[in-house]
Design an enzyme around this catalytic site. Structure first.
Site, mmCIF file in Angstrom:
data_model
loop_
_atom_site.group_PDB
_atom_site.id
_atom_site.type_symbol
_atom_site.label_atom_id
_atom_site.label_comp_id
_atom_site.label_asym_id
_atom_site.label_seq_id
_atom_site.Cartn_x
_atom_site.Cartn_y
_atom_site.Cartn_z
ATOM 1 N N SER A 14 -3.034 -7.900 3.089
ATOM 2 C CA SER A 14 -3.952 -7.469 3.819
ATOM 3 C C SER A 14 -3.945 -8.518 4.710
ATOM 4 O O SER A 14 -3.934 -9.478 5.750
ATOM 5 C CB SER A 14 -4.514 -6.364 4.801
ATOM 6 N N LYS A 71 -17.475 -5.798 8.218
ATOM 7 C CA LYS A 71 -16.053 -6.610 7.817
ATOM 8 C C LYS A 71 -15.967 -6.820 8.826
ATOM 9 O O LYS A 71 -14.629 -7.389 8.445
ATOM 10 C CB LYS A 71 -15.233 -5.681 6.207
ATOM 11 N N HIS A 83 0.699 -1.037 -0.179
ATOM 12 C CA HIS A 83 -0.276 -0.173 0.447
ATOM 13 C C HIS A 83 1.066 0.967 -0.168
ATOM 14 O O HIS A 83 0.833 2.439 -0.858
ATOM 15 C CB HIS A 83 -1.056 -0.107 1.337
ATOM 16 N N ARG A 105 -1.749 -6.486 -8.168
ATOM 17 C CA ARG A 105 -0.657 -6.617 -8.201
ATOM 18 C C ARG A 105 -0.166 -8.418 -9.239
ATOM 19 O O ARG A 105 1.169 -8.458 -9.442
ATOM 20 C CB ARG A 105 -0.302 -7.307 -6.485
HETATM 21 O O1 PNS Z 1 -9.322 -2.551 0.265
HETATM 22 P P1 PNS Z 1 -10.083 -2.738 -0.139
HETATM 23 O O2 PNS Z 1 -11.022 -4.341 0.823
HETATM 24 O O3 PNS Z 1 -9.594 -4.314 -1.599
HETATM 25 O O4 PNS Z 1 -10.829 -1.889 -1.008
HETATM 26 C C1 PNS Z 1 -12.315 -1.972 -1.826
HETATM 27 C C2 PNS Z 1 -13.244 -0.856 -1.759
HETATM 28 C C3 PNS Z 1 -12.944 -0.637 -0.602
HETATM 29 C C4 PNS Z 1 -12.320 -0.129 -2.520
HETATM 30 C C5 PNS Z 1 -14.878 -0.980 -1.827
HETATM 31 O O5 PNS Z 1 -15.010 -2.496 -1.095
HETATM 32 C C6 PNS Z 1 -15.533 0.025 -2.203
HETATM 33 O O6 PNS Z 1 -15.062 1.184 -2.474
HETATM 34 N N1 PNS Z 1 -15.827 0.260 -1.065
HETATM 35 C C7 PNS Z 1 -17.676 1.177 -1.266
HETATM 36 C C8 PNS Z 1 -19.158 0.478 -1.336
HETATM 37 C C9 PNS Z 1 -19.172 0.806 -2.799
HETATM 38 O O7 PNS Z 1 -18.294 2.305 -3.457
HETATM 39 N N2 PNS Z 1 -19.511 0.002 -3.872
HETATM 40 C C10 PNS Z 1 -19.743 -0.150 -4.691
HETATM 41 C C11 PNS Z 1 -18.363 0.068 -5.641
HETATM 42 S S1 PNS Z 1 -17.985 -1.016 -7.071
#
Ligand code: PNS
Length: 162
Positions: free
Chosen positions: A130, A43, A19, A92
């Site tokens: 993570s 979560k 990150h 990645r």
């Molecule tokens: O680190 P992560 O868990 O891969 O991040 C995921 C994240 C936070 C980017 C994704 O879950 C997100 O954008 N959540 C917010 C809800 C949202 O907007 N959902 C629709 C987008 S597809």
């Protein structure tokens, strides 16, 4: 000229060296980079939002155009509130691509003006996630080169508390 603001969203549970590598790369190409922690308690994160915020702030204070914030709900709504033009995500390996493409296209459907920009971390971080950091740590493995020292210390502190 208009400043280009990007959001780097994620769970950051916990923050990894991958990150950080991406944040540094993002800070070089965007005028402002907002690292946005998803605060969704459903979560069931290992680290609280406050702990994740503190660790991220401590590790990003060296970059003056990087700030740390949190959000709930739709990412596109949050990006609109912040006046951001881009979302930064890391890829990645090819296995990340399908999930990331799906999210990027959904976000584009919801907000066509918001661009998703993919960047690759340095190859030495390409296997770090993570989820695996938590698994390795819980099974007694070393996470020394996977996460910053402050995160490693917090992991040990959490285990001691139990
Ligand atoms: O680190 P992560 O868990 O891969 O991040 C995921 C994240 C936070 C980017 C994704 O879950 C997100 O954008 N959540 C917010 C809800 C949202 O907007 N959902 C629709 C987008 S597809």
């Amino acid at each position: 000229m208009k400043r280009v603001v990007a959001i780097y969203p994620g769970s950051f549970d916990p923050l990894t060296n991958g990150h950080l590598d991406l944040i540094e790369r993002g800070s070089k190409i965007f005028d402002d980079l907002i690292v946005a922690i998803l605060s969704n308690p459903e979560k069931e994160p290992l680290f609280t939002l406050q702990e994740r915020t503190e660790m991220l702030r401590a590790m990003t204070k060296q970059w003056s155009n990087v700030s740390v914030d949190s959000f709930n709900g739709l990412l596109v709504e949050y990006a609109r509130e912040k006046g951001a033009q881009a979302v930064l995500r890391g890829i990645r390996a090819i296995s990340d691509y399908e999930y990331e493409l799906q999210m990027a296209l959904m976000n584009r459907k919801l907000e066509p003006q918001l661009e998703t920009v993919f960047m690759m971390p340095a190859e030495q971080y390409s296997y770090i996630s993570s989820r695996l950091v938590k698994e390795v740590f819980h099974l007694g493995g070393s996470v020394k080169e996977l996460v910053p020292k402050v995160v490693e210390e917090k992991l040990y502190a959490k285990v001691k508390k139990r």
